[in-house]
Design a protein around this motif. Structure first.
Motif, mmCIF file in Angstrom:
data_model
loop_
_atom_site.group_PDB
_atom_site.id
_atom_site.type_symbol
_atom_site.label_atom_id
_atom_site.label_comp_id
_atom_site.label_asym_id
_atom_site.label_seq_id
_atom_site.Cartn_x
_atom_site.Cartn_y
_atom_site.Cartn_z
ATOM 1 N N UNK A 66 0.844 -1.194 0.000
ATOM 2 C CA UNK A 66 0.000 0.000 0.000
ATOM 3 C C UNK A 66 0.882 1.248 0.000
ATOM 4 N N UNK A 67 1.373 1.591 -1.177
ATOM 5 C CA UNK A 67 2.324 2.703 -1.257
ATOM 6 C C UNK A 67 1.794 3.829 -2.126
ATOM 7 N N UNK A 68 0.504 3.786 -2.450
ATOM 8 C CA UNK A 68 -0.001 4.755 -3.417
ATOM 9 C C UNK A 68 -0.823 5.850 -2.764
ATOM 10 N N UNK A 69 -0.726 7.031 -3.337
ATOM 11 C CA UNK A 69 -1.558 8.159 -2.935
ATOM 12 C C UNK A 69 -2.166 8.710 -4.219
ATOM 13 N N UNK A 70 -3.470 8.977 -4.256
ATOM 14 C CA UNK A 70 -4.073 9.475 -5.487
ATOM 15 C C UNK A 70 -3.418 10.772 -5.954
ATOM 16 N N UNK A 71 -3.266 10.926 -7.241
ATOM 17 C CA UNK A 71 -2.708 12.123 -7.897
ATOM 18 C C UNK A 71 -1.215 12.294 -7.681
ATOM 19 N N UNK A 72 -0.558 11.379 -6.933
ATOM 20 C CA UNK A 72 0.877 11.496 -6.739
ATOM 21 C C UNK A 72 1.558 10.222 -7.188
ATOM 22 N N UNK A 81 -3.473 5.501 3.898
ATOM 23 C CA UNK A 81 -4.279 4.786 4.892
ATOM 24 C C UNK A 81 -4.390 5.608 6.168
ATOM 25 N N UNK A 82 -3.272 6.269 6.525
ATOM 26 C CA UNK A 82 -3.298 7.131 7.704
ATOM 27 C C UNK A 82 -4.289 8.277 7.500
ATOM 28 N N UNK A 83 -4.310 8.810 6.297
ATOM 29 C CA UNK A 83 -5.264 9.871 5.972
ATOM 30 C C UNK A 83 -6.698 9.360 6.120
ATOM 31 N N UNK A 127 -12.320 6.589 -0.826
ATOM 32 C CA UNK A 127 -10.904 6.245 -0.706
ATOM 33 C C UNK A 127 -10.705 4.742 -0.746
ATOM 34 N N UNK A 128 -11.616 4.049 -0.061
ATOM 35 C CA UNK A 128 -11.487 2.603 -0.030
ATOM 36 C C UNK A 128 -11.711 2.008 -1.420
ATOM 37 N N UNK A 129 -12.663 2.565 -2.162
ATOM 38 C CA UNK A 129 -12.914 2.087 -3.524
ATOM 39 C C UNK A 129 -11.671 2.310 -4.377
ATOM 40 N N UNK A 130 -11.059 3.473 -4.202
ATOM 41 C CA UNK A 130 -9.837 3.770 -4.950
ATOM 42 C C UNK A 130 -8.723 2.797 -4.585
ATOM 43 N N UNK A 131 -8.623 2.505 -3.294
ATOM 44 C CA UNK A 131 -7.573 1.604 -2.856
ATOM 45 C C UNK A 131 -7.794 0.191 -3.409
ATOM 46 N N UNK A 132 -9.040 -0.227 -3.434
ATOM 47 C CA UNK A 132 -9.361 -1.530 -4.029
ATOM 48 C C UNK A 132 -8.949 -1.543 -5.492
ATOM 49 N N UNK A 133 -9.307 -0.490 -6.215
ATOM 50 C CA UNK A 133 -9.010 -0.438 -7.654
ATOM 51 C C UNK A 133 -7.503 -0.536 -7.878
ATOM 52 N N UNK A 134 -6.727 0.213 -7.058
ATOM 53 C CA UNK A 134 -5.271 0.173 -7.192
ATOM 54 C C UNK A 134 -4.730 -1.216 -6.882
#
Lengths: 324, 127
Positions: A66-72, A81-83, A127-134
């Motif tokens: 889990x190393x991804x942040x949207x738009x970055x 995840x902390x966010x 956010x969770x949906x985005x994380x699932x997609x990633x």
């Protein structure tokens, strides 16, 4: 504020109507539900612990997944995840503020805070949906061996992970997706991966900089890398390319890892989603003045309990899935 | 319904003037705890990852303890457990704690046993 109607005197313990726990029927039932739901989540997390202890030496390291942040672009372990955790705690706070305003019968304030709570919940679910997609899409790709183990690839000079696209050779092969309509009726293939096993192996042979990264974790808590000779030997065991994740296999490591990710965060996400739906219903009830007429805002307190519980569960999921 | 709130946290060390300020105070505390967790999770100090206590890294013990601390404040202050009768509090809190401890202990022991079978027994799974 009694939900139960009492016609018996308060001293009569057996006749009903007295409240030994000092809480209304509705609130008590919400606590009942929360306790049982807490046990369900404990079951999930304990079975996660079971599988993890069973494969303690080969379990994927969550920081590296889990190393991804949207738009970055880049490597940001845990930040997002902390966010999300912070968003959920924040929406829990607006919920308590709504309950508090409800105690003081301030309709406008309750509406405002309920609105913020709903927004927080929506951000979290999104956010969770985005994380699932990633997670489902994956980013590096890997090979799977006969035994169902995952072989990942690393650039040996920098130590960075190598994506299959970085080194896989392009071979002149014809690969056809086996469809039910064209093949044997009981054999169906999902979409083909971007590279075939042969292409990955040919690419590995050609590029001296790429080595295999095994599932095994060393004493230092890092995945063990093979040298070139061992890598070329090891890839002979490979039977298929894995890109991203599904319920059967995933590129991150142990098959159970993705299964637990989908079940635990999915079950929690479903709770958040239903929490948002209930919050919306209560929100409109407040607007049309249902609780003003009823004379108390206990309903807000009850959904508040549920909402805090969802936050509480996330605190545990965050620790046991992402941190430990 | 409990209209009066107990406004002390940390066993009376911090006392708030109103329920609203208490809520913000608890939020600040929870945020700090989460920030510490994430900070430790990213830096992973060697002192904490190299040393073990009852078979688990010190770092993981810290995470678990901080999680329980957060859970305590969410339940006690956000879910108003502090204001409920002690009988309700005990019924809700100790029942799951007992059952979950039992579940965790038997499952982790069993998992460790299977791990050893995989490691030392005649089972081939990593090929």
């Amino acid at each position: 504020m009694d939900s139960t109607v009492s016609s018996v005197s308060e001293e009569n313990v057996w006749g009903g109507g007295n409240r030994p726990l000092g809480a209304s029927y509705g609130k008590l039932m919400m606590w009942f539900f929360i306790v049982s739901d807490a046990l369900t989540f404990s079951g999930f997390l304990a079975s996660y612990g079971f599988s993890r202890f069973k494969f303690i030496e080969t379990w994927p390291i969550a920081d590296e997944v889990f190393t991804h942040v949207p738009f970055f672009h880049g490597n940001f372990p845990m930040y997002y995840v902390a966010f999300m955790t912070f968003i959920l705690i924040m929406s829990s706070v607006t919920m308590v503020l709504a309950v508090d305003a409800g105690h003081r019968m301030m309709q406008k304030k309750v509406i405002f805070y309920m609105f913020l709570t709903i927004i927080g919940g929506l951000i979290f679910v999104g956010s969770q949906a985005w994380e699932w997609a990633t997670f489902i899409k994956g980013d590096y790709g890997a090979l799977e061996t006969k035994g169902g183990r995952i072989l990942q690839f690393v650039k040996s000079d920098t130590g960075e992970r190598a994506a299959l696209a970085d080194f896989a050779a392009v071979l002149d092969e014809e690969r056809i997706t086996q469809l039910k309509s064209e093949g044997i009726w009981f054999e169906d293939e999902s979409a083909l991966t971007n590279f075939s096993v042969n292409e990955v192996i040919a690419g590995l042979k050609a590029d001296n900089n790429i080595v295999v990264r095994t599932e095994t974790i060393s004493e230092d808590g890092e995945k063990i890398l093979l040298n070139r000779a061992e890598s070329l030997e090891k890839v002979n065991d490979a039977v298929r390319v894995v890109e991203g994740a599904n319920l059967i296999r995933n590129e991150y490591g142990s098959r159970l890892f993705a299964d637990f990710f989908f079940f635990i965060t999915g079950f929690h996400g479903f709770h958040v989603f239903s929490g948002v739906v209930i919050n919306v219903i209560i929100f409109f009830n407040i607007i049309i003045g249902t609780y003003e007429r009823r004379g108390h805002y206990e309903m807000v307190e009850k959904v508040g309990l549920y909402w805090h519980f969802v936050d509480l569960v996330w605190v545990f999921v965050f620790t046991f899935f992402y941190l430990v | 319904m409990a209209h009066e709130h107990k406004l002390e946290i940390f066993r009376g060390l911090v006392k708030f003037k109103s329920n609203v300020t208490k809520i913000w105070g608890v939020l600040i505390f929870l945020t700090i705890v989460t920030a510490v967790e994430v900070g430790l999770g990213i830096t992973k100090p060697e002192v904490l990852t190299k040393n073990y206590f009852i078979g688990m890294k010190i770092l993981n013990w810290i995470f678990i303890v901080l999680t329980l601390v957060k859970a305590y404040y969410i339940t006690w202050d956000f879910m108003h457990m502090r204001d409920e009768k002690s009988s309700l509090r005990r019924a809700v809190v100790w029942t799951p704690i007992f059952l979950v401890c039992y579940l965790i202990i038997i499952l982790l022991f069993e998992a460790d046993y299977i791990y050893n079978i995989f490691k030392t027994g005649y089972v081939s799974w990593n090929f």
